[in-house]
Scaffold this active site. Structure first.
Site, mmCIF file in Angstrom:
data_model
loop_
_atom_site.group_PDB
_atom_site.id
_atom_site.type_symbol
_atom_site.label_atom_id
_atom_site.label_comp_id
_atom_site.label_asym_id
_atom_site.label_seq_id
_atom_site.Cartn_x
_atom_site.Cartn_y
_atom_site.Cartn_z
ATOM 1 N N GLU A 161 -14.008 60.284 -63.506
ATOM 2 C CA GLU A 161 -14.081 61.355 -62.498
ATOM 3 C C GLU A 161 -15.485 61.876 -62.251
ATOM 4 O O GLU A 161 -15.842 62.250 -61.135
ATOM 5 C CB GLU A 161 -13.170 62.524 -62.903
ATOM 6 C CG GLU A 161 -11.679 62.254 -62.750
ATOM 7 C CD GLU A 161 -11.060 61.496 -63.909
ATOM 8 O OE1 GLU A 161 -11.818 60.999 -64.792
ATOM 9 O OE2 GLU A 161 -9.825 61.364 -63.938
ATOM 10 N N GLU A 220 -4.697 59.646 -67.855
ATOM 11 C CA GLU A 220 -4.090 60.957 -68.130
ATOM 12 C C GLU A 220 -2.570 60.824 -68.222
ATOM 13 O O GLU A 220 -1.931 61.422 -69.090
ATOM 14 C CB GLU A 220 -4.490 61.959 -67.047
ATOM 15 C CG GLU A 220 -5.977 62.309 -67.124
ATOM 16 C CD GLU A 220 -6.399 63.298 -66.052
ATOM 17 O OE1 GLU A 220 -6.222 62.970 -64.864
ATOM 18 O OE2 GLU A 220 -6.900 64.384 -66.393
ATOM 19 N N GLY A 235 -6.504 59.473 -63.434
ATOM 20 C CA GLY A 235 -5.115 59.919 -63.512
ATOM 21 C C GLY A 235 -4.229 58.919 -64.246
ATOM 22 O O GLY A 235 -3.227 59.303 -64.850
ATOM 23 N N ALA A 291 -6.189 58.234 -59.506
ATOM 24 C CA ALA A 291 -5.624 59.056 -58.448
ATOM 25 C C ALA A 291 -6.016 58.407 -57.128
ATOM 26 O O ALA A 291 -6.913 57.577 -57.087
ATOM 27 C CB ALA A 291 -6.192 60.463 -58.533
#
Ligand code: NAD
Length: 694
Positions: free
Chosen positions: A128, A108, A105, A65
C-alpha cells in the site's frame, strides 16, 4: 455475475470450500465480500461443516484491493473490513490457501483467517505504501502480531513482497503445500478442525516492539520516504499494535487510512499507477499489431550512450554488435562496459560468470557491414545531422529488409534522418537517457512514416530491456528535453533577477526533486547547454549567447567533470556555493542594470514548476505527447520528479489550473492556449485524458 458465481461454494465432506472467481487477479471488487460473507453464513448454519477453506480460482489468490474502487463512496466500496471482522469472529477454523500473490487486501484477508497455507512460490506483501496509503483492513495491526515489529515495519515500509518459503520462517504461513494446493489445504483444515480455542491473530501480542525499533524506522523514512505521509502513519499504527488493545488499533487504522487516501500524495501515486499502464498503450494501435522478433541488435558508436544502450540488450540476453570508427574508441567503449559490470559484481549484485556471459554476447567491430544480420540497429554517434545522415544512407544499403533503424538523437529531426533512406517506415527515434544502463525512461519517437509494426515492436522492446517506453512526436527536444530547456531558461532568469543559484535548487529540492536545475546542469556539464545555445543562436542569426551561465563556462568551470561549475564539489559531491561565481553574477547584473530583488521560495517553486506545466500543455496541444499522463511518466523516470507529486501535470491539477494560470500571468508569462482553456472551463489534465478515452 451473481455473488454465488463470484465466490463459489463447494464441499469436501466436512470442509466448505469458498473459491473466489474474479479474474484476472481476484481483486477485492464488489461482489467478492458479499460472496464470502454468504459462504461464511452457510458454513456457520451447517453443523456438518467443521472448517472453511478460502482459495483463489485461476492464477492467484487475491492480488489486492481494486484500486479503481478507492474513489467510490464508502457505502458502495467493497466491504473488506466487514468481511475480515466476520472472519475474525467466526467460530470455526478458516484456512486461506494461497497461490500466486496475496497482496494488500489479499494478505489482510488471509490474516483474518485462522490459518494460512501456501505454495512455496506464492508472494505475500502489503504494498500500500507505494500508492501513498496504508494497509486499511487490519494489516497494520495483524502483521506485527504475526511476524514481529521489525519484520512488519520492513514489509509495510518497503511494500515489497516476500516468498511463502520466507513467510513460513517468519510465522506468516502455517504450512507449505508442494502438491495440489486445494487437497493440501483441505487436509490441513481437517487436522485443525477441532482446535479450540481458535488461535486468532487478533488475540496475540507483538514481539520485538522495543521503542528503539520504531525510532529507527522513523529515522529511516526521513531518507527513504522524505516528505511522505503514509510511511509515518504506518509506523504510528505498528506502534499502536504493540501498545493498545486490538480493537483500538483497528479503529485508528480506518481513520488513518482515510487520511492517507484523501491526501494529494496518494492521489498522485495512484495517478502514476494508472498513467504508467496507459503510457504502454499507443493511441491508434490495436493490441494485435504485429511485432518483429528482436534476436540481434547492432549499435553504432561506443561512447557514453552507445555503451549504456548496449548493456541493456546484453542484460536481456540479446547479442549485440557494436561498431566504432577506430580500434582505440572501440577498446575504450568495451573497457567502460566491462568495468561497469565488474563493479556490479564487486558489489555482489552479479557473479563473475554473469559478467563473462554478458561480455560474451558483445561483438566489437570496425565495419558497419557486420550489422547486416541485426534486427534492430541503434545509432548513437555525435549529435550532428550530416554525420547521422551519412550513417543512415550507409545503413540503408547494409541493413536487412525489415530491420528497425533507430537514432538516439536528443534534438535532431527524425523525419529528416528517415528521409535519406529508402525505407522511412523502418526508422524511429529511441531516445535513451544518461546513464542509459540505469535510467528507466525511453522516449520512443514516432516519425511521420514510422510503421505501426516498428512502433509496437519498440514498445515491446522497451519492456524487454526493462525500460518504461513512452511514445512522443518529432520536435526539438521531444517531450522531456523540450520542457527541461524552458525550465533551465526560467532558472537562469530567476538568478538574473536576484535569486542565488542555491536558493533556486533548494526550492526544487523542497518539492522533492533530488536535483535542482543547476545541480543537474553541473552534473550534465555546463558546456553542453552552452554549446546548444551557441548553435541555436548561430542558426537563428542571433549574437553569441553571453548570459551569466555562458560566462561561467568561459572561465573553464564546466561542472562536476572539471571539479566545479556553478558550485564547488568535495569528494562527497556535495555542492557548495563559490564566491567567484557569485561575484560574476553580481557583475553581470550590474552590467545589465538589474537591481537584484528578494525572490520568495513560493515564487521560485511556482515559476519553475509552472514553466514545465506550461510547456507541457503546449506539447499536448501540438500532439507531441498523447496524454498529460505520458508527460508525467517522462518526468518521473527521466528527470527525478517525485512520484508522490505525480509529475508536473498532476501537480498542476492538484494546485488547480485556474490558480496555475493566475500565477503564470502574475509572473509575466503567457499561459499556453490549452492550459488557459482548461482553466476557464474548470477542467483538469486528468479530465482531458479521460475525455479523450486515453
Ligand atoms: P559520445 O561522444 O560519448 O559518443 C559518440 C561515439 O560515436 C564516439 O565514441 C565516436 O567515436 C562514435 N562515432 C562517431 N562517428 C561514428 C561513425 N561514423 N561510426 C561509428 N562510430 C562513430 O556521445 P554520446 O553522449 O554517447 O551521444 C551520442 C548520441 O546520443 C548523440 O546523438 C546525443 O545527442 C545522444 N544523447 C546523448 C545523451 C547524453 O546525455 N550524453 C543523452 C541522450 C541522447
Amino acid at each position: 455475475m451473481s455473488t454465488e458465481n463470484i465466490v463459489a461454494q463447494s464441499r469436501q465432506d466436512d470442509v466448505l470450500i469458498l473459491t473466489i472467481q474474479n479474474p484476472p487477479v481476484n481483486a477485492f471488487s464488489p461482489g467478492v465480500p458479499e460472496g464470502l460473507k454468504a459462504g461464511l453464513d452457510a458454513a456457520a448454519a451447517d453443523d456438518s461443516v467443521k472448517a472453511v477453506v478460502i482459495i483463489g480460482g485461476g492464477r492467484t489468490f487475491v492480488a489486492g484491493a481494486d484500486i479503481k474502487t478507492f474513489n467510490m463512496p464508502r457505502e458502495q466500496a467493497p466491504d473488506l473490513r466487514g468481511t475480515i471482522e466476520k472472519l475474525d469472529a467466526f467460530p470455526k477454523p478458516t484456512v486461506a490457501a494461497i497461490h500466486g500473490t496475496a497482496l494488500g487486501g489479499g494478505l489482510e484477508l488471509a490474516m483474518g483467517c485462522t490459518y494460512r497455507v501456501a505454495t512455496p512460490d506464492a508472494q505475500l506483501g502489503l504494498p500500500e505504501v507505494k500508492l501513498g496509503v496504508l494497509p486499511g483492513a487490519g494489516g497494520t495491526q495483524r502483521l506485527p502480531r504475526v511476524v514481529g515489529a521489525q519484520k512488519a515495519l520492513d514489509m509495510m515500509l518497503s511494500g515489497n513482497p516476500i516468498k511463502a518459503t520466507e513467510g513460513q520462517e517468519v510465522g506468516l504461513i502455517d504450512r507449505l503445500i508442494d502438491g495440489d494446493l486445494l487437497s493440501g489445504a483441505v487436509a490441513f483444515a481437517r487436522e485443525v478442525a477441532d482446535t479450540r480455542p481458535l488461535p486468532r491473530i487478533s488475540d496475540r501480542g507483538v514481539d520485538g516492539a522495543a521503542p528503539e525499533v520504531f525510532a529507527a524506522a522513523r529515522q529511516g523514512i526521513k531518507k527513504s520516504h522524505r516528505g511522505q505521509l503514509s510511511p509515518e502513519l504506518i509506523i504510528d499504527l505498528a506502534e499502536m499494535a504493540a501498545s493498545v488493545p486490538f480493537q483500538e488499533g483497528w479503529t485508528a487504522e480506518a481513520t488513518k487510512f482515510m487520511q492517507a487516501k484523501d491526501s494529494p500524495q496518494s492521489r498522485a501515486l495512484r495517478h502514476v499507477f494508472f498513467a504508467e499502464r496507459e503510457a504502454a498503450k499507443i493511441p491508434g494501435l490495436g493490441k494485435d499489431t504485429p511485432t518483429l522478433d528482436i534476436r540481434r541488435a547492432g549499435i553504432i558508436g561506443a561512447g557514453t550512450m552507445g555503451g549504456g544502450i548496449a548493456m541493456n540488450f546484453l542484460n536481456a540476453g540479446i547479442p549485440v554488435t557494436i561498431v566504432e570508427t577506430t580500434q582505440e574508441a572501440l577498446d575504450r567503449g568495451l573497457g567502460v562496459i566491462r568495468r561497469n559490470y565488474e563493479n556490479t559484481a564487486k558489489k555482489g549484485r552479479m557473479s563473475q560468470g554473469d559478467v563473462e556471459t554478458r561480455m560474451g554476447l558483445l561483438t566489437p567491430s570496425l565495419d558497419m557491414g557486420s550489422l547486416a544480420d541485426a534486427d534492430i540497429i541503434i545509432e548513437a554517434v555525435f549529435e550532428n545531422m550530416d554525420v547521422k545522415k551519412d550513417i543512415f544512407t550507409r545503413l540503408d544499403a547494409i541493413a536487412k529488409p525489415g530491420a528497425i533503424l533507430a537514432t538516439n538523437t536528443s534534438t535532431l529531426d527524425v523525419n529528416e534522418i528517415a528521409a535519406v533512406t529508402s525505407r522511412p517506415e523502418s526508422v524511429i527515434g529511441l531516445h535513451f537517457f544518461s546513464p542509459a544502463n540505469v535510467m528507466k525512461l525511453l522516449e520512443i519517437v514516432r516519425a511521420d512514416k514510422t510503421s505501426d509494426t516498428v512502433l509496437a515492436t519498440s514498445m515491446a522492446l522497451a519492456r524487454k530491456i526493462r525500460k518504461v517506453g513512452v511514445v512522443v512526436g518529432v520536435c526539438d527536444g521531444f517531450v522531456g528535453n523540450r520542457m527541461v530547456h524552458r525550465y533551465g531558461e526560467e532558472a537562469r532568469q530567476l538568478v538574473e533577477e536576484g535569486a542565488r543559484p542555491e536558493d533556486v535548487d533548494a526550492a526544487m529540492n523542497a518539492l522533492g526533486l533530488p536535483m535542482g536545475p543547476f545541480q543537474m546542469s553541473d552534473m550534465a556539464g555546463l558546456d553542453i547547454g552552452h554549446a546548444i545555445r551557441v548553435h541555436r543562436a548561430k542558426v537563428s542569426g542571433e549574437p553569441e549567447p553571453d548570459g551569466w551561465l555562458d560566462r561561467i563556462v568561459k572561465t573553464g568551470r564546466k561542472g562536476q567533470k572539471t571539479g566545479g561549475g556553478i558550485y564547488d564539489y568535495d569528494e562527497t559531491r556535495k555542492p557548495r556555493p563559490n564566491a567567484d561565481v557569485q561575484a560574476l553574477i553580481d557583475t553581470y547584473r550590474a552590467e545589465k542594470g538589474v537591481t537584484p530583488r528578494d525572490i520568495s521560495t513560493e515564487e521560485l517553486t511556482k515559476r519553475l514548476a509552472y514553466t514545465l506545466v506550461n510547456e507541457g500543455a503546449q506539447i499536448l496541444d501540438e500532439g507531441i505527447a498523447a496524454r498529460a499522463g505520458d508527460i508525467d511518466v517522462i518526468y518521473l523516470y527521466g528527470y527525478g520528479f517525485p512520484a508522490y507529486r505525480g509529475g508536473p501535470m498532476q501537480y498542476a491539477d492538484e494546485m488547480g489550473l485556474k490558480n496555475v494560470v493566475a500565477d503564470l500571468e502574475r509572473y509575466g508569462q503567457t499561459p499556453a492556449p490549452l492550459l488557459k482553456r482548461l482553466a476557464d472551463e474548470g477542467g483538469s489534465f486528468a479530465g482531458l485524458d479521460a475525455g479523450r478515452g486515453r
